[in-house]
Design a protein around this motif. Structure first.
Motif, PDB file in Angstrom:
ATOM      1  N   GLU A   6     -22.367 -12.116 -51.937  1.00 12.97           N
ATOM      2  CA  GLU A   6     -23.560 -12.044 -51.100  1.00 12.97           C
ATOM      3  C   GLU A   6     -23.805 -10.592 -50.701  1.00 12.97           C
ATOM      4  N   ILE A   7     -25.085 -10.248 -50.525  1.00 11.56           N
ATOM      5  CA  ILE A   7     -25.460  -8.908 -50.063  1.00 11.56           C
ATOM      6  C   ILE A   7     -25.959  -9.017 -48.631  1.00 11.56           C
ATOM      7  N   TYR A   8     -25.445  -8.139 -47.769  1.00 14.15           N
ATOM      8  CA  TYR A   8     -25.876  -8.107 -46.372  1.00 14.15           C
ATOM      9  C   TYR A   8     -25.992  -6.642 -45.955  1.00 14.15           C
ATOM     10  N   GLY A   9     -27.207  -6.220 -45.610  1.00 15.63           N
ATOM     11  CA  GLY A   9     -27.424  -4.822 -45.253  1.00 15.63           C
ATOM     12  C   GLY A   9     -27.132  -3.919 -46.433  1.00 15.63           C
ATOM     13  N   SER A  10     -26.289  -2.930 -46.208  1.00 14.78           N
ATOM     14  CA  SER A  10     -25.978  -1.948 -47.245  1.00 14.78           C
ATOM     15  C   SER A  10     -24.686  -2.253 -47.979  1.00 14.78           C
ATOM     16  N   LYS A  11     -24.169  -3.473 -47.833  1.00 13.62           N
ATOM     17  CA  LYS A  11     -22.892  -3.817 -48.459  1.00 13.62           C
ATOM     18  C   LYS A  11     -23.004  -5.143 -49.212  1.00 13.62           C
ATOM     19  N   MET A  12     -22.175  -5.272 -50.232  1.00 15.87           N
ATOM     20  CA  MET A  12     -22.056  -6.516 -50.970  1.00 15.87           C
ATOM     21  C   MET A  12     -20.632  -7.035 -50.803  1.00 15.87           C
ATOM     22  N   TYR A  13     -20.517  -8.334 -50.553  1.00  5.40           N
ATOM     23  CA  TYR A  13     -19.226  -8.954 -50.274  1.00  5.40           C
ATOM     24  C   TYR A  13     -18.873  -9.910 -51.402  1.00  5.40           C
ATOM     25  N   GLY A  21     -24.694  -9.305 -37.468  1.00  3.31           N
ATOM     26  CA  GLY A  21     -23.682  -8.257 -37.615  1.00  3.31           C
ATOM     27  C   GLY A  21     -22.288  -8.739 -37.927  1.00  3.31           C
ATOM     28  N   ASN A  22     -22.115 -10.035 -38.108  1.00  2.00           N
ATOM     29  CA  ASN A  22     -20.810 -10.579 -38.458  1.00  2.00           C
ATOM     30  C   ASN A  22     -20.873 -11.339 -39.770  1.00  2.00           C
ATOM     31  N   ALA A  23     -19.784 -11.272 -40.515  1.00  2.00           N
ATOM     32  CA  ALA A  23     -19.599 -12.119 -41.684  1.00  2.00           C
ATOM     33  C   ALA A  23     -18.690 -13.265 -41.287  1.00  2.00           C
ATOM     34  N   TYR A  24     -19.002 -14.460 -41.794  1.00  2.67           N
ATOM     35  CA  TYR A  24     -18.186 -15.641 -41.530  1.00  2.67           C
ATOM     36  C   TYR A  24     -17.667 -16.146 -42.861  1.00  2.67           C
ATOM     37  N   VAL A  25     -16.344 -16.255 -42.987  1.00  2.00           N
ATOM     38  CA  VAL A  25     -15.719 -16.582 -44.268  1.00  2.00           C
ATOM     39  C   VAL A  25     -14.832 -17.812 -44.118  1.00  2.00           C
ATOM     40  N   THR A  26     -15.108 -18.858 -44.913  1.00  2.00           N
ATOM     41  CA  THR A  26     -14.230 -20.020 -44.931  1.00  2.00           C
ATOM     42  C   THR A  26     -12.994 -19.728 -45.774  1.00  2.00           C
ATOM     43  N   SER A  27     -11.871 -20.327 -45.392  1.00  5.37           N
ATOM     44  CA  SER A  27     -10.650 -20.245 -46.185  1.00  5.37           C
ATOM     45  C   SER A  27      -9.996 -21.609 -46.238  1.00  5.37           C
ATOM     46  N   TYR A  28      -9.269 -21.853 -47.314  1.00  3.34           N
ATOM     47  CA  TYR A  28      -8.644 -23.151 -47.528  1.00  3.34           C
ATOM     48  C   TYR A  28      -7.555 -23.475 -46.510  1.00  3.34           C
ATOM     49  N   GLY A  58      -8.041 -23.791 -43.519  1.00  4.67           N
ATOM     50  CA  GLY A  58      -8.685 -24.481 -42.413  1.00  4.67           C
ATOM     51  C   GLY A  58      -9.253 -23.570 -41.352  1.00  4.67           C
ATOM     52  N   THR A  59      -9.649 -22.365 -41.762  1.00  2.56           N
ATOM     53  CA  THR A  59     -10.203 -21.411 -40.807  1.00  2.56           C
ATOM     54  C   THR A  59     -11.512 -20.818 -41.298  1.00  2.56           C
ATOM     55  N   VAL A  60     -12.258 -20.270 -40.350  1.00  6.26           N
ATOM     56  CA  VAL A  60     -13.402 -19.415 -40.632  1.00  6.26           C
ATOM     57  C   VAL A  60     -13.097 -18.065 -40.001  1.00  6.26           C
ATOM     58  N   ALA A  61     -13.042 -17.030 -40.832  1.00 10.41           N
ATOM     59  CA  ALA A  61     -12.788 -15.678 -40.332  1.00 10.41           C
ATOM     60  C   ALA A  61     -14.088 -15.045 -39.881  1.00 10.41           C
ATOM     61  N   VAL A  62     -14.047 -14.334 -38.761  1.00  5.59           N
ATOM     62  CA  VAL A  62     -15.188 -13.562 -38.272  1.00  5.59           C
ATOM     63  C   VAL A  62     -14.897 -12.091 -38.564  1.00  5.59           C
ATOM     64  N   ILE A  63     -15.767 -11.467 -39.344  1.00  9.20           N
ATOM     65  CA  ILE A  63     -15.566 -10.075 -39.747  1.00  9.20           C
ATOM     66  C   ILE A  63     -16.720  -9.229 -39.236  1.00  9.20           C
ATOM     67  N   ASP A  64     -16.414  -8.171 -38.505  1.00 11.01           N
ATOM     68  CA  ASP A  64     -17.428  -7.222 -38.052  1.00 11.01           C
ATOM     69  C   ASP A  64     -17.909  -6.430 -39.259  1.00 11.01           C
ATOM     70  N   THR A  65     -19.193  -6.502 -39.580  1.00 13.10           N
ATOM     71  CA  THR A  65     -19.691  -5.860 -40.801  1.00 13.10           C
ATOM     72  C   THR A  65     -19.818  -4.344 -40.662  1.00 13.10           C
ATOM     73  N   ALA A  66     -19.653  -3.806 -39.445  1.00 11.44           N
ATOM     74  CA  ALA A  66     -19.644  -2.357 -39.258  1.00 11.44           C
ATOM     75  C   ALA A  66     -18.244  -1.807 -39.486  1.00 11.44           C
ATOM     76  N   SER A  67     -17.257  -2.374 -38.801  1.00  9.90           N
ATOM     77  CA  SER A  67     -15.881  -1.887 -38.917  1.00  9.90           C
ATOM     78  C   SER A  67     -15.131  -2.533 -40.066  1.00  9.90           C
ATOM     79  N   LEU A  68     -15.634  -3.662 -40.571  1.00  9.57           N
ATOM     80  CA  LEU A  68     -14.991  -4.457 -41.615  1.00  9.57           C
ATOM     81  C   LEU A  68     -13.606  -4.949 -41.188  1.00  9.57           C
ATOM     82  N   ALA A  69     -13.462  -5.173 -39.878  1.00  9.34           N
ATOM     83  CA  ALA A  69     -12.221  -5.718 -39.339  1.00  9.34           C
ATOM     84  C   ALA A  69     -12.401  -7.195 -39.016  1.00  9.34           C
ATOM     85  N   VAL A  70     -11.362  -7.988 -39.261  1.00 10.76           N
ATOM     86  CA  VAL A  70     -11.382  -9.394 -38.865  1.00 10.76           C
ATOM     87  C   VAL A  70     -11.138  -9.456 -37.365  1.00 10.76           C
ATOM     88  N   THR A  71     -12.085 -10.026 -36.625  1.00  9.01           N
ATOM     89  CA  THR A  71     -11.972 -10.067 -35.167  1.00  9.01           C
ATOM     90  C   THR A  71     -11.451 -11.402 -34.649  1.00  9.01           C
TER      91      THR A  71
END
Length: 353
Positions: free
Chosen positions: A85-92, A134-141, A143-156
């Motif tokens: 997916e593309i969001y802003g100036s980055k592709m994930y 401003g956040n990315a939300y990522v499912t993982s097997y 059983g979680t959804v990770a919240v990632i700050d799209t500026a710092s690219l850190a999992v919060t």
């Protein structure tokens, strides 16, 4: 599980990309430079074969770059690329078995950061990504959804949801997560988690038909959940959730393995390899045979559409061990052109046109 039941059947193969064109005036040639005006194709590769790849196609030059990520970074994507997916100036790029998220420049495919998705030494196995404020939300097997700050690219934060979550979508300021339980066969999950992105917590859990995998939304207050059932006694189904009240308002048996909403149309692929159109305004199938010119696709694998042009993109996995193709149709279902890409082309990310 999104494409996993197909991926598990794959064996190792040699990546050799050839280019094909369906019209003489749309000749496609192999090049080695990035594109900025077309689309990317994330090729899953073979499960456990460590051969995911990224193809790029330019509308202007009508050329394909084979595995642009490898040429831009000097290394491969890893094992089983699952979402892009593309969001802003980055592709994930979400890479499931390698348990990484590659954040890249969408104009060059150059890596900005590789985010490792592990709980200690245990792989979380990420699946799908969406974005909201401003956040990315990522499912993982796990059983979680990770919240990632799209500026710092850190999992919060990691939010606990149901078992083996697959796709997720944003609707009415909330995140909806399809919990498949697909790794617990035959004991599938049958829930959709509703996340409040402000508090980053699950506020409601909805019960749906077993093995929900695909979830998407329209602009009319509807969230669509495609459940695969148990492949025997429980049929696949389409359920519609009211995104205001967060209740399931309808459920119908529906033969589809992929479902994507663009405007008032939802395009889907059936178990028999047909492409159909579902009208989100009338809540009914408007065209059970979208492809109108007789074009044959061996193994339709993924589908998306360009809202600005009405073009529909269908990937073809062929035999699941050889290079696949992407077919591009106009809004009437007539083929415009096709290109050859990598093994198991599973997702497409559109650039500007």
């Amino acid at each position: 599980m999104k494409n996993l039941r197909l991926s598990t059947l794959l064996t190792a193969t040699v990546l050799s990309l050839t280019l094909a064109s369906c019209h003489k005036d749309k000749q496609v040639n192999l090049v080695t430079t990035p594109v900025t005006d077309g689309f990317y194709v994330l090729n899953q590769g073979g499960f456990n074969d460590n051969n995911s790849s990224l193809s790029a196609y330019s509308y202007a030059s009508k050329q394909v770059v084979a595995d642009i990520f490898l040429s831009a970074n000097g290394r491969g994507l890893g094992d089983t690329g699952n979402d892009i997916e593309i969001y802003g100036s980055k592709m994930y790029i979400v890479v499931n078995v390698s348990s990484t998220i590659e954040v890249v420049d969408p104009n060059t495919a150059k890596s900005i950061k590789q985010i490792k998705m592990f709980n200690g030494t245990v792989a979380r196995e990420p699946r799908d990504v969406v974005f909201y404020k401003g956040n990315a939300y990522v499912t993982s097997y796990d059983g979680t959804v990770a919240v990632i700050d799209t500026a710092s690219l850190a999992v919060t934060k990691y939010i606990t949801v149901g078992r083996n979550p697959e796709q997720l979508t944003v609707a009415n300021g909330k995140i909806y997560v399809a919990n498949s339980g697909g790794l617990d066969y035959p004991n599938y999950d049958n829930t959709v988690s509703v996340i409040d992105p402000v508090s980053a917590t699950v506020t409601k859990t909805l019960t749906v038909v077993v093995n929900p995998q695909n979830v998407t939304a329209d602009a009319n207050g509807n969230v669509y959940v495609l459940s695969a059932g148990n492949y025997s006694t429980i049929q696949s189904s389409l359920e519609v959730i009211d995104d205001n009240a967060d209740v399931v308002k309808s459920q119908t048996n529906f033969d589809a393995a992929a479902f994507t909403v663009i405007g008032s149309n939802a395009y889907y692929i059936t178990s028999l390899g047909k492409v159909g159109v579902y009208n989100t305004k009338t809540q009914s199938i408007s065209n059970a045979a979208f492809i109108s010119d007789g074009t044959a696709i061996t193994a339709p694998f993924a589908i998306t559409s360009d809202a600005s042009t009405g073009e529909v993109f269908v990937t073809d996995a062929k035999d699941y061990v050889s290079n696949g193709q992407v077919f591009v149709f106009d809004k009437t279902g007539k083929k415009e052109y096709a290109i050859t890409v990598g093994i198991n082309p599973g997702r497409i990310a559109l650039l500007k046109k």
